[in-house]
Design a protein around this motif. Structure first.
Motif, PDB file in Angstrom:
ATOM      1  N   LEU A   5       0.871  -1.178   0.000  1.00 33.86           N
ATOM      2  CA  LEU A   5       0.000   0.000   0.000  1.00 33.86           C
ATOM      3  C   LEU A   5       0.903   1.223   0.000  1.00 33.86           C
ATOM      4  CD1 LEU A   5      -2.800  -0.896   2.587  1.00 33.86           C
ATOM      5  CD2 LEU A   5      -2.787  -1.224   0.103  1.00 33.86           C
ATOM      6  N   LEU A   6       0.707   2.039  -0.995  1.00 32.00           N
ATOM      7  CA  LEU A   6       1.566   3.206  -1.198  1.00 32.00           C
ATOM      8  C   LEU A   6       0.722   4.462  -1.023  1.00 32.00           C
ATOM      9  CD1 LEU A   6       4.517   3.259  -2.255  1.00 32.00           C
ATOM     10  CD2 LEU A   6       3.597   3.534  -4.556  1.00 32.00           C
ATOM     11  N   GLY A   7       1.294   5.498  -0.438  1.00 27.08           N
ATOM     12  CA  GLY A   7       0.543   6.744  -0.314  1.00 27.08           C
ATOM     13  C   GLY A   7       1.101   7.578   0.818  1.00 27.08           C
ATOM     14  N   PRO A   8       0.706   8.843   0.873  1.00 24.16           N
ATOM     15  CA  PRO A   8       1.263   9.774   1.861  1.00 24.16           C
ATOM     16  C   PRO A   8       0.837   9.444   3.287  1.00 24.16           C
ATOM     17  CG  PRO A   8      -0.520  10.787   0.636  1.00 24.16           C
ATOM     18  CD  PRO A   8      -0.281   9.468  -0.010  1.00 24.16           C
ATOM     19  N   PRO A   9       1.517  10.039   4.284  1.00 27.14           N
ATOM     20  CA  PRO A   9       1.126   9.842   5.665  1.00 27.14           C
ATOM     21  C   PRO A   9      -0.335  10.244   5.857  1.00 27.14           C
ATOM     22  CG  PRO A   9       3.188  11.085   5.544  1.00 27.14           C
ATOM     23  CD  PRO A   9       2.669  10.955   4.139  1.00 27.14           C
ATOM     24  N   GLY A  10      -1.087   9.415   6.574  1.00 28.39           N
ATOM     25  CA  GLY A  10      -2.465   9.768   6.909  1.00 28.39           C
ATOM     26  C   GLY A  10      -3.490   9.362   5.855  1.00 28.39           C
TER      27      GLY A  10
END
Ligand code: AMP
Length: 215
Positions: A5-10
């Protein structure tokens, strides 16, 4: 299935990853969670990592690769795992591929989740965690029943992560754009990226995630 799972913090990688792993009998491997446990126990890894985590900086690649190497060999990861927070650099992504190839496996899916940055800052600033079970609450959108204590561990007050303060949150985003966002193109160019919107009700995001994963 082996999933990143990739993506920014939060963005919700931990929350969605937990549900995905629980419902499919896979291990959830959250590198941030492993590091926070090491910090809490005061191990040499924890003491070193803390200096960087509290400033919103990344822990060195070789440390993280060694840690994921070990963790993915644990019996609970044998039938599959969801990686939350790893890889965070191209060096880590290359190492993950070699690691899995060396064991006769490959990554089945890389799912990128996205949400507008201002919304993420709002989410992170109101995020609280149970120190016992690590369940994550949001004081604005997903508050505990009594308003301040974990539903399952009312003896323990919820705590804010040391790196969820506004200035550290901004630094983490900067690091994210510099170091981690290039992984979108890295996986997209290899035809391995599926993208899922991370905004909206949690059940809807989860449904989109399972559709993207075909599970
Ligand atoms: P997270 O819980 O994923 O937001 O991670 C919290 C912090 O742990 C990050 O800001 C980094 O300092 C550190 N960390 C977690 N995963 C990694 C990784 N794959 N590479 C480097 N640092 C990491």
């Amino acid at each position: 299935m082996r999933v990143v799972l990739l993506g920014p913090p939060g963005v919700g990688k931990g929350t969605q990853g937990h549900r995905l792993a629980d419902e499919h009998g896979w291990a959830l491997i959250s590198t941030g969670e492993i590091l926070r446990a090491a910090v809490a126990q005061g191990t040499p890894l924890g003491l070193e990592a803390r200096k960087r985590m509290d400033r919103g900086l990344l822990v060195p690649d070789d440390v993280m690769i060694g840690l994921v190497w070990e963790r993915t060999l644990a019996p609970d990861a044998a039938s599959g795992f969801v990686l939350d927070g790893f890889p965070r650099t191209v060096v880590q992504a290359d190492a993950l591929d070699s690691m899995l190839q060396g064991r006769g496996f490959h990554l089945d899916r890389v799912v990128a989740m996205s949400v507008a940055e201002e919304e993420l800052v709002r989410r992170l600033s109101s995020r609280r965690e149970c120190p016992v079970c690590k369940r994550v609450y949001n004081m604005k959108s997903l508050a505990p029943m009594d308003g301040s204590r974990c539903d399952d561990h009312p003896e323990a007050g919820l705590v804010q992560r040391a790196d969820d303060t506004e200035s550290t949150i901004r630094r983490r985003f900067q690091v994210y754009w510099d170091e981690t966002a290039p992984l979108f193109d890295y996986y997209r160019n290899q035809g391995r990226l599926c993208e899922v919107p991370g905004a909206g009700p949690m059940d809807e995001v989860y449904r989109a995630l399972t559709v993207a994963l075909g599970c």
